[in-house]
Motif scaffolding. Structure first.
Motif, PDB file in Angstrom:
ATOM      1  N   SER A 215       2.793   3.156  -4.100  1.00 22.70           N
ATOM      2  CA  SER A 215       1.123   3.248  -4.712  1.00 22.70           C
ATOM      3  C   SER A 215       0.555   4.334  -5.856  1.00 22.70           C
ATOM      4  CB  SER A 215      -0.054   2.085  -4.628  1.00 22.70           C
ATOM      5  OG  SER A 215      -0.622   2.571  -3.672  1.00 22.70           O
TER       6      SER A 215
ATOM      7  N   CYS B 222      -6.371   6.738  -5.687  1.00 19.72           N
ATOM      8  CA  CYS B 222      -5.241   5.674  -5.470  1.00 19.72           C
ATOM      9  C   CYS B 222      -6.299   4.700  -4.292  1.00 19.72           C
ATOM     10  CB  CYS B 222      -4.097   6.005  -5.065  1.00 19.72           C
ATOM     11  SG  CYS B 222      -3.134   3.787  -4.874  1.00 19.72           S
ATOM     12  N   ILE B 223      -6.549   3.488  -4.717  1.00 16.46           N
ATOM     13  CA  ILE B 223      -7.447   3.015  -4.052  1.00 16.46           C
ATOM     14  C   ILE B 223      -6.618   2.422  -2.642  1.00 16.46           C
ATOM     15  CG2 ILE B 223      -9.024   2.369  -6.156  1.00 16.46           C
ATOM     16  CD1 ILE B 223      -8.134  -1.038  -5.809  1.00 16.46           C
ATOM     17  N   TYR B 224      -4.953   2.581  -3.091  1.00 19.90           N
ATOM     18  CA  TYR B 224      -4.402   1.573  -1.863  1.00 19.90           C
ATOM     19  C   TYR B 224      -4.004   3.156  -1.379  1.00 19.90           C
ATOM     20  CZ  TYR B 224      -3.964  -2.426  -4.843  1.00 19.90           C
ATOM     21  OH  TYR B 224      -4.448  -3.451  -5.217  1.00 19.90           O
TER      22      TYR B 224
ATOM     23  N   THR C 269      -2.294  -2.614   3.089  1.00 18.20           N
ATOM     24  CA  THR C 269      -3.526  -3.541   2.173  1.00 18.20           C
ATOM     25  C   THR C 269      -3.118  -4.805   1.975  1.00 18.20           C
ATOM     26  OG1 THR C 269      -3.143  -3.557  -0.086  1.00 18.20           O
ATOM     27  CG2 THR C 269      -5.131  -2.091   1.029  1.00 18.20           C
TER      28      THR C 269
ATOM     29  N   SER D 264       0.696  -1.296  -0.026  1.00 15.15           N
ATOM     30  CA  SER D 264       0.009  -0.178   0.087  1.00 15.15           C
ATOM     31  C   SER D 264       1.451   1.198   0.085  1.00 15.15           C
ATOM     32  CB  SER D 264      -0.434  -0.219   1.247  1.00 15.15           C
ATOM     33  OG  SER D 264       0.027  -0.064   2.670  1.00 15.15           O
TER      34      SER D 264
ATOM     35  N   GLY E 159      -3.409  -8.031  -0.648  1.00 20.85           N
ATOM     36  CA  GLY E 159      -4.499  -7.927  -1.539  1.00 20.85           C
ATOM     37  C   GLY E 159      -4.859  -7.158  -2.173  1.00 20.85           C
ATOM     38  N   ASN E 160      -6.243  -7.452  -1.923  1.00 17.63           N
ATOM     39  CA  ASN E 160      -7.363  -6.343  -2.670  1.00 17.63           C
ATOM     40  C   ASN E 160      -8.319  -5.849  -0.626  1.00 17.63           C
ATOM     41  OD1 ASN E 160      -9.059  -8.506  -2.512  1.00 17.63           O
ATOM     42  ND2 ASN E 160      -9.729  -8.235  -4.467  1.00 17.63           N
ATOM     43  N   THR E 161      -7.977  -6.274   0.179  1.00 21.60           N
ATOM     44  CA  THR E 161      -8.222  -5.553   1.429  1.00 21.60           C
ATOM     45  C   THR E 161      -7.476  -4.986   2.407  1.00 21.60           C
ATOM     46  OG1 THR E 161      -9.677  -8.114   1.050  1.00 21.60           O
ATOM     47  CG2 THR E 161      -9.704  -7.400   3.065  1.00 21.60           C
TER      48      THR E 161
END
Length: 182
Positions: free
Chosen positions: A132, A168-170, A29, A8, A31-33
């Motif tokens: 990221s 950014c999602i992270y 994070t 992340s 994985g994707n969580t």
């Protein structure tokens, strides 16, 4: 069974009008969580005269941070020399070579990016970013330096990280921003 890597972060440092600030978001994070939303990725060293930010695996970053702190002690607080020696060890040492992290270190004169490939980079434009969301934060910080010179370095870092978090999602909006002590 393999475990998902923890990753992340966005870390941003700005040198502006004699000020140096460095900040990071708080998201980790797996994985994707989202595993944790308030990780502290900024640390002060040398009685606040050096501030360090890290991205990548948290355990790896802490190992590197401890090594960097040791190098600072060995080289009398000379940040650039400590960074170069850490980068050499990081690249050559079998154990350190496997570590997955990057760091930004800053004192009142300079900002350096340290990587496991042996790089110690000093940005030309007074903006350093890793992680990221680094390119989003870097773009925002460069625009702020150019078009909003009235802002402080700390305000530029905060706004750049918020912009990165919007994209950014992270990266999240739980920020820690520190300035370098005189």
């Amino acid at each position: 069974m393999s475990h998902p890597k923890i990753k992340s972060t966005t870390v941003c440092a700005v040198v502006h009008n004699g000020q140096v600030a460095i900040g990071a978001d708080g998201q980790a994070t797996m994985g994707n969580t989202v595993a944790k939303s308030n990780v502290r990725k900024i640390r002060k060293l040398a009685d606040g005269k050096i501030v360090l930010g890290f991205a990548g695996s948290t355990a790896d970053a802490f190992t590197l941070m401890e090594r960097f702190d040791e190098k600072l002690g060995t080289y009398g607080g000379n940040m650039k020399r400590a960074a170069i020696e850490l980068a050499k060890d990081w690249r050559m040492d079998r154990y350190l070579r496997r570590l997955e992290a990057m760091m930004i270190v800053a004192n009142k004169e300079e900002v350096l990016v340290i990587s496991g490939t042996g790089d110690v980079l000093e940005p030309d434009n007074g903006v350093a970013t890793i992680g990221s969301g680094s390119m989003y934060a870097q773009s925002a910080a460069l625009a702020l330096k150019k078009h909003a010179p009235n802002l402080t370095a700390k305000e530029m870092v905060e706004e750049s990280l918020h912009i990165a978090a919007d994209i950014c999602i992270y990266t999240n909006h739980n920020l820690i921003v520190e300035t370098v002590a005189e």
